[in-house]
Design an enzyme around this catalytic site. Structure first.
Site, short mmCIF file in Angstrom:
data_model
loop_
_atom_site.label_atom_id
_atom_site.label_comp_id
_atom_site.label_asym_id
_atom_site.label_seq_id
_atom_site.Cartn_x
_atom_site.Cartn_y
_atom_site.Cartn_z
CE LYS A 44 -133.57 75.85 -51.39
NZ LYS A 44 -133.12 76.78 -50.37
N GLY A 45 -136.25 69.49 -50.91
CA GLY A 45 -136.21 68.26 -50.14
C GLY A 45 -136.11 66.98 -50.92
CD GLU A 100 -142.91 66.76 -52.27
OE1 GLU A 100 -141.68 66.94 -52.22
OE2 GLU A 100 -143.72 67.69 -52.36
CG ASP A 101 -139.55 66.39 -49.23
OD1 ASP A 101 -140.71 66.58 -49.60
OD2 ASP A 101 -138.88 67.26 -48.64
CG ASP A 104 -146.89 67.63 -44.93
OD1 ASP A 104 -147.38 68.11 -45.97
OD2 ASP A 104 -145.91 68.12 -44.38
CG PHE A 153 -141.38 68.71 -37.66
CD1 PHE A 153 -142.22 69.24 -38.62
CD2 PHE A 153 -140.06 69.09 -37.67
CE1 PHE A 153 -141.77 70.15 -39.56
CE2 PHE A 153 -139.58 70.00 -38.61
CZ PHE A 153 -140.44 70.52 -39.55
CB VAL A 154 -139.70 63.15 -39.79
CG1 VAL A 154 -140.46 62.25 -38.83
CG2 VAL A 154 -140.50 63.34 -41.07
CG ASP A 160 -136.29 72.00 -44.65
OD1 ASP A 160 -136.25 73.22 -44.37
OD2 ASP A 160 -137.20 71.51 -45.34
NE ARG A 166 -133.43 71.68 -47.51
CZ ARG A 166 -134.74 71.62 -47.76
NH1 ARG A 166 -135.31 70.47 -47.96
NH2 ARG A 166 -135.45 72.72 -47.80
#
Length: 182
Positions: A44-45, A100-101, A104, A153-154, A160, A166
């Site tokens: 979803k990101g 892609e959001d 990582d 962590f962002v 999200d 989001r």
């Protein structure tokens, strides 16, 4: 702009996102000017990034979406990629750009690249809004990168934590107390 109380610090502003998407859109448009481009958003990101990025494309393209999961409700990837929604269009002979959001660990994108090439895509490249510096478990080639951020962590702009945050119009560092107490 009001900052959400769970955000420790804004790392990328709305203006920075807008400017970088315009730059990426121009580069992608030049690179794919004469190709059959299919932009695939990873739900979803990536929906926020895909939407803004494609508004900046001047080349012809089509869009499809795929939903995969490697997180669940956790704040770290499980490393197991599950396809939740597959593509609706064939890939054979198409030049694919994965939007892609965040990159990582790289496990999800590595899986998708192999999967799409196995389906006959002519080429597969990646446009990631955020690259988490030093988080990759394996090397992965990114053609287009929005922002390189520290390995923390962002959230926001599609990113999200447990399906929350989001819709924030910026990317920010989530307070550790939010996910450590969950």
């Amino acid at each position: 702009m009001a900052i959400h109380p769970d955000i420790e610090k804004v790392l990328v502003t709305e203006d920075q996102l807008r400017e970088r998407n315009a730059q990426l859109g121009a580069a992608i448009s030049a690179d794919y000017a004469d190709k059959d481009l299919l932009v695939i958003g990873v739900l979803k990101g990536a929906a926020w990034f895909l939407s803004d990025l494609t508004r900046n494309l001047s080349c012809d393209f089509t869009v499809d979406y795929m939903a995969v999961s490697s997180y669940g409700a956790a704040h770290k990837s499980s490393g197991v990629v599950r396809i939740m929604k597959d593509l609706e269009v064939p890939l054979e002979g198409r030049h694919v750009l994965i939007a892609e959001d965040i990159l990582d660990t790289g496990l999800t994108l590595k899986y998708l690249v192999r999967n799409f090439l196995g389906r006959g895509a002519a080429s597969v490249e990646i446009a990631a809004c955020v690259l988490k510096e030093g988080a990759q478990e394996e090397a992965i080639d990114l053609r287009y990168v929005g922002f390189v951020l520290a390995n923390e962590f962002v959230v926001g702009y599609g990113l999200d934590y447990a399906q929350r945050y989001r819709g924030l119009p910026y990317i920010g560092r989530l307070r550790s107390s939010v996910y450590q107490n969950a």
